[in-house]
Design an enzyme around this catalytic site. Structure first.
Site, mmCIF file in Angstrom:
data_model
loop_
_atom_site.group_PDB
_atom_site.id
_atom_site.type_symbol
_atom_site.label_atom_id
_atom_site.label_comp_id
_atom_site.label_asym_id
_atom_site.label_seq_id
_atom_site.Cartn_x
_atom_site.Cartn_y
_atom_site.Cartn_z
ATOM 1 N N ASP A 281 10.852 -18.065 19.871
ATOM 2 C CA ASP A 281 11.886 -17.078 20.139
ATOM 3 C C ASP A 281 12.571 -17.315 21.487
ATOM 4 O OD1 ASP A 281 12.908 -14.449 19.048
ATOM 5 O OD2 ASP A 281 12.315 -13.784 21.044
ATOM 6 N N ASN B 18 0.789 -1.234 0.000
ATOM 7 C CA ASN B 18 0.000 0.000 0.000
ATOM 8 C C ASN B 18 0.825 1.289 0.000
ATOM 9 O OD1 ASN B 18 1.007 -0.189 2.529
ATOM 10 N ND2 ASN B 18 -0.912 0.187 3.611
ATOM 11 N N ASP C 116 3.925 -5.783 4.268
ATOM 12 C CA ASP C 116 2.680 -6.111 4.963
ATOM 13 C C ASP C 116 2.117 -7.457 4.502
ATOM 14 O OD1 ASP C 116 1.437 -5.447 2.434
ATOM 15 O OD2 ASP C 116 1.718 -3.340 3.017
ATOM 16 N N ASP D 257 5.808 -17.073 14.595
ATOM 17 C CA ASP D 257 6.863 -16.784 15.557
ATOM 18 C C ASP D 257 6.200 -16.631 16.926
ATOM 19 O OD1 ASP D 257 9.399 -15.882 16.597
ATOM 20 O OD2 ASP D 257 9.844 -15.149 14.577
ATOM 21 N N GLU E 256 14.271 -21.555 19.056
ATOM 22 C CA GLU E 256 15.498 -20.761 18.930
ATOM 23 C C GLU E 256 16.237 -20.908 20.246
ATOM 24 O OE1 GLU E 256 17.187 -16.297 18.028
ATOM 25 O OE2 GLU E 256 15.602 -16.641 19.460
ATOM 26 N N HIS F 102 16.972 -13.262 10.142
ATOM 27 C CA HIS F 102 16.831 -11.815 10.284
ATOM 28 C C HIS F 102 17.785 -11.206 11.318
ATOM 29 C CE1 HIS F 102 14.708 -13.590 13.563
ATOM 30 N NE2 HIS F 102 14.552 -12.413 14.136
ATOM 31 N N ASP F 103 18.507 -12.055 12.049
ATOM 32 C CA ASP F 103 19.462 -11.562 13.044
ATOM 33 C C ASP F 103 20.903 -11.674 12.559
ATOM 34 O OD1 ASP F 103 17.446 -11.095 14.935
ATOM 35 O OD2 ASP F 103 17.632 -13.109 15.783
#
Ligand code: TEU
Ligand code: CA
Length: 559
Positions: free
Chosen positions: A199, A23, A29, A98, A255, A328-329
């Protein structure tokens, strides 16, 4: 070995903020994800691991959750979520959520109540301690710099936050907390989700004596050393398994920072009492510096082989491995241990992929890895968005441990934002990620490296991944075979053998730009081994034992 769908699956991690913006507000998103499901179907993955999409004030990009049963405003609505889930299922793609339950956001209603007074019914949902001699209850440091204790004026006590002070730790000792978490998980399972990535689940059980942690060259105690694999963690996970997980056909991956082989055999034991698999971090922690994460020394290939091989052999038949280079880390592995130069980027990306995807375990692909995306050339601190990097930049430079220039260099090499630049879809403005202003800079190499170009070219990194995924579905040996490392000390080539019944697989991956010699093991030499996949049109290995730059080739031998 017992077969299972989650052992045979390939998982694709989506970091929604950076995946696709539908958007034009500059933020990825849910509708953006839905619009790319056909792309993922074409890649061939089976499962999506979705980084958090719940309501969140975004102190840590969604890992600080203020409502577990609602969607973050920027990401869309619950209707968008339901549509995405249904569209994914229609394509045979599963979705793993997650689960962030070591901590919540400080804006979660539980914490708002908990902090309001000492006798609030939810006070004990979190970990509150009186000051000791007017100071913090112990020396624990937060993973995001500073103390892990925050003083709260209102009641004159400290609360624990292993991450940012907007991420207070839940008190898992409290049975009511566990019930709330299990009920929430059940709610998502009833919705039809396909599993959980948990997590920092190894940190949920704290030693109730709250002992000081070793300093390890830091300003605060290295709390990771005392909070991982705590006294009741297995008890808690077994309870979670009995009350929730065992009732659904879902997959789970924990994790597990600080996990050892011995601990992993408990978390991910094939008896199914806890989780299906764990993420261990030994292979991505090899380049730790004197002061923890920050440094820019590349690990040696022999070290990587040693760690990977230990996990491959030790968990065999007892537990199950997850396989990953990136998430992503982590910075982009291609820039970290591979070669992201124009000349070798593609070969190196394919070599890394082959090396990982031919191992025993469940492989994880992090968004953009299938395109050969690289680290980003961050130059100034204001280009960064990650709380971990920003806090460390100031803490380390202010303490005189590293200069600001050194910290920028380390962040360029290891910072988490390297993984969080937008996915490069095409060569139009902002890589086709958004029509607005992206929340974080787009890697300027998107004009060369993007999905449109990759999809159009048969020998691209994308099509190579597609083939690796397809092979895993065709050959049981890739999923279940036994692993045996060759030449552990060799710093240029990562080679190993897999065996299942009469079948054998030889995997040879070069990690260097020079041509190098490789001694073909006897059981393959002169045999009629068939090439399963290679990043070169022709391999010379069986002819003259020479590997081309960053060559990766896999042979199969059926007796
Ligand atoms: O990461 C846990 C964790 O151990 C990280 O702090 C890790 O040490 C660091 O990112 C390495 O640079 C999980 C999530 O994956 C991460 O994104 C969150 O920030 C963190 O938990 C807190 O929820
Ligand atoms: Ca958006």
């Amino acid at each position: 070995m017992k077969k299972a769908w989650w052992k045979e699956s390939v998982i694709y991690q989506i970091y929604p903020r950076s995946f696709c913006d539908s958007n034009g507000d500059g933020i990825g998103d849910l509708n953006g994800i839905t619009s790319k499901l056909d792309y993922l179907k074409e890649l061939g993955i089976d499962v999506i691991w979705l980084s958090p999409v719940y309501k969140s004030p975004n102190d840590d990009n969604g890992y600080d959750i203020s409502d577990y049963q609602d969607i973050m405003d920027e990401f869309g609505t619950m209707e968008d979520y339901d549509r995405m889930l249904a569209e994914a299922h229609k394509r045979g793609i599963k979705i793993v959520m997650d689960l962030v339950v070591n901590h919540t956001s400080d804006e979660h209603r539980w914490f708002v109540e908990s902090r309001s007074s000492k006798d609030n019914a939810k006070r004990d949902y979190y970990i509150w301690k009186d000051p000791v001699d007017g100071k913090e209850p112990n020396n624990w440091g937060s993973c995001f710099s500073g103390s892990a204790w925050e003083f709260d004026e209102q009641t004159g006590m400290y609360y624990l936050h292993l991450f940012s002070k907007k991420q207070p730790d839940l008190n898992w000792e409290n049975p009511q907390v566990r019930k709330e978490v299990f009920d929430m998980m059940t709610w998502w399972c009833e919705k039809g989700i396909d599993g959980f990535r948990m997590d920092v689940i190894s940190m949920i059980s704290k030693d109730q004596s709250f002992p000081d942690a070793p300093l390890n060259g830091g300003l605060y105690g290295d709390s990771g050393k005392v909070v991982c694999n705590g006294p009741r963690v297995h008890e808690f996970l077994q309870e979670m398994n009995q009350k929730v997980l065992s009732k659904y056909d879902i997959m789970t991956v924990g994790e597990c920072a600080g996990v050892t082989i011995e601990e992993a055999k408990k978390y991910a034991n094939s008896d199914g009492k806890e989780l299906n698999m764990v993420f261990q971090f030994e292979h991505v922690d090899l380049d730790m510096g004197e002061h923890g994460k920050w440094g820019d020394q590349r690990p040696k290939l022999s070290q990587i082989k040693k760690v990977m091989s230990k996990w491959q052999t030790e968990l065999d038949e007892v537990a199950w491995n997850s396989l990953f280079w990136c998430n992503h880390d982590q910075p982009r592995m291609l820039s970290r241990i591979g070669n992201d130069s124009e000349e070798y980027r593609e070969r190196s990306a394919k070599s890394l992929a082959t090396c990982l995807h031919m191992m025993q375990g469940t492989p994880y692909i992090y968004q953009g890895e299938e395109l050969g995306m690289t680290n980003a050339p961050f130059e100034t601190i204001d280009q960064l968005r990650d709380i971990e990097s920003i806090n460390a930049y100031y803490e380390m430079s202010e303490a005189g441990i590293y200069t600001k220039e050194e910290m920028m260099r380390f962040i360029r090499y290891k910072g988490r934002d390297n993984a969080r630049t937008p996915v490069q879809w095409d060569d139009s403005e902002n890589a086709g990620f958004t029509t607005g202003t992206p929340w974080i800079m787009v890697n300027p190499n998107y004009r060369q490296i993007n999905a449109k170009e990759e999809l159009a070219r048969p020998d691209s990194v994308f099509h190579y991944y597609q083939k690796l995924i397809a092979l895993r579905k065709q050959y049981d040996i890739i999923v279940y075979g036994k692993y045996q490392l060759l030449d552990p000390e060799d710093e240029q080539v990562y080679a190993y053998i897999r065996t299942l019944g009469e079948e054998k697989l030889l995997v040879v991956c070069s990690f260097v730009k020079e041509e190098v010699k490789f001694d073909v093991p006897e059981m393959f030499a002169g045999k009629d081994a068939k090439v399963l996949i290679s990043n070169y049109e022709e391999s010379d290995v069986m002819k003259n034992g020479m590997l081309q730059p960053y060559e990766a080739t896999v042979w199969i031998l059926k007796n």
